[in-house]
Write a protein that holds these residues in place. Structure first.
Motif, short mmCIF file in Angstrom:
data_model
loop_
_atom_site.label_atom_id
_atom_site.label_comp_id
_atom_site.label_asym_id
_atom_site.label_seq_id
_atom_site.Cartn_x
_atom_site.Cartn_y
_atom_site.Cartn_z
N GLU A 1 0.84 -1.20 0.00
CA GLU A 1 0.00 0.00 0.00
C GLU A 1 0.88 1.25 0.00
OE1 GLU A 1 -4.08 1.58 2.06
OE2 GLU A 1 -2.42 1.12 3.42
N HIS A 2 0.43 2.24 -0.73
CA HIS A 2 1.03 3.58 -0.72
C HIS A 2 -0.15 4.55 -0.71
CE1 HIS A 2 3.23 7.17 -1.59
NE2 HIS A 2 4.37 6.54 -1.87
N ASP A 3 -0.22 5.40 0.32
CA ASP A 3 -1.39 6.25 0.48
C ASP A 3 -1.49 7.36 -0.55
OD1 ASP A 3 -1.63 4.66 2.73
OD2 ASP A 3 -2.31 6.29 4.01
N LYS A 4 -0.35 7.78 -1.10
CA LYS A 4 -0.37 8.93 -2.01
C LYS A 4 0.75 8.81 -3.04
CE LYS A 4 -1.81 13.72 -1.21
NZ LYS A 4 -1.78 14.83 -0.25
N PRO A 5 0.68 7.81 -3.91
CA PRO A 5 1.77 7.66 -4.89
C PRO A 5 1.72 8.75 -5.96
CG PRO A 5 0.00 6.10 -5.35
CD PRO A 5 -0.35 6.78 -4.06
N ALA A 6 2.88 9.25 -6.33
CA ALA A 6 2.94 10.24 -7.41
C ALA A 6 2.55 9.60 -8.73
CB ALA A 6 4.35 10.83 -7.49
N ASP A 7 2.95 8.36 -8.92
CA ASP A 7 2.60 7.59 -10.11
C ASP A 7 2.25 6.19 -9.63
OD1 ASP A 7 2.88 5.71 -12.29
OD2 ASP A 7 3.88 7.27 -13.43
N ALA A 8 0.97 5.83 -9.69
CA ALA A 8 0.51 4.57 -9.11
C ALA A 8 1.21 3.37 -9.75
CB ALA A 8 -1.01 4.45 -9.25
N TRP A 9 1.40 3.41 -11.05
CA TRP A 9 2.01 2.25 -11.72
C TRP A 9 3.49 2.12 -11.39
CZ3 TRP A 9 -0.87 -1.44 -12.58
CH2 TRP A 9 -2.17 -1.28 -13.04
#
Length: 248
Positions: free
Chosen positions: A225-233
């Motif tokens: 999990e990452h709550d606020k990824p700059a680039d999800a992929w």
């Protein structure tokens, strides 16, 4: 040791922006990266049976769904039925209302989890609670999270969010060792030097040390999990490598 391939999953909150645009395509791409399982968090207008079909088509297993605290009293039977439709084994309450962040409030939550856990067990599921940092606050000499550990282990387990345990000033190893078997699922979320979120393996959390005790903790699923990824992929790919390459 390494994490078993079928234990590496993605908690879909990380992918919420791309899911909103293309749910089935997102699941297929996650499977292409190497993920084997997902945790559902938000349906984006799709029914549980439709989401199950998306996952089946992608070759992914849905292991859990997040369900709001209030649903335990409003429509718990419906929540359990939905989880069964998804093919999940766990139904997860992701947080306790902020107005209940007191010793009395957590004892009220523990009582609610006990009853909800009985219904989940009767439905062939297991109730889990997902922690945040403030759940480890000490109030009147009592760590709030520890109140929940008093619930019968048969009725309540935990989706332990490792970032938030550390953010709350505690050590996941302590919980694995002192309350074994309670943590079938993890949120594996790394911490940057400034305390914000980071992709798995790119931050400062010592996952190898934690996972040396994962078997003792009862861990079956390691969900990125990452709550606020700059680039999800980019985050999904980087975190997958971080987990799959990890040795402990």
């Amino acid at each position: 040791m390494t994490i078993p391939a079928d234990g590496i999953g993605m908690h879909l909150y990380t992918m919420r922006d791309v899911l909103a645009e293309d749910y089935p395509g997102t699941l297929k791409r996650l499977a292409g990266i190497g993920y084997r399982t997902v945790g559902v968090s938000g349906r984006f207008g799709h029914s549980p049976d439709k989401i199950r079909s998306f996952a089946d088509e992608a070759g992914l297993s849905i292991v859990l769904e997040h369900v709001k605290y209030d649903r335990m009293s409003d429509d718990w039977a419906g929540a359990l039925a939905d989880a069964k439709t998804l093919g999940a084994q766990w139904v997860v309450v992701p947080s306790i209302p902020s107005e209940q962040h007191s010793v009395e409030g957590f004892r009220t939550a523990a009582a609610a989890f006990t009853e909800a856990g009985k219904a989940a067990r009767d439905a062939g599921l297991k109730l889990l609670f997902h922690n945040h940092g403030r759940d480890f606050d000490e109030v009147d000499g009592q760590v709030l999270f520890d109140i929940l550990l008093e619930v019968d282990p048969e009725l309540l387990g935990f989706e332990l969010d490792l970032y938030w345990v550390v953010n709350g000033g505690k050590d996941p190893i302590h919980y694995f060792r002192n309350h074994p078997g309670r943590y079938p699922a993890l949120h594996v979320k790394d911490m940057a030097e400034d305390g914000s979120w980071e992709d798995v393996g790119a931050g400062k959390l010592d996952f190898a040390a934690m996972f040396a005790y994962a078997a003792e903790g009862g861990v079956e699923q390691w969900l990125v999990e990452h709550d606020k990824p700059a680039d999800a992929w980019q985050s999904a790919e980087r975190s997958y490598r971080g987990l799959s390459d990890l040795r402990f």
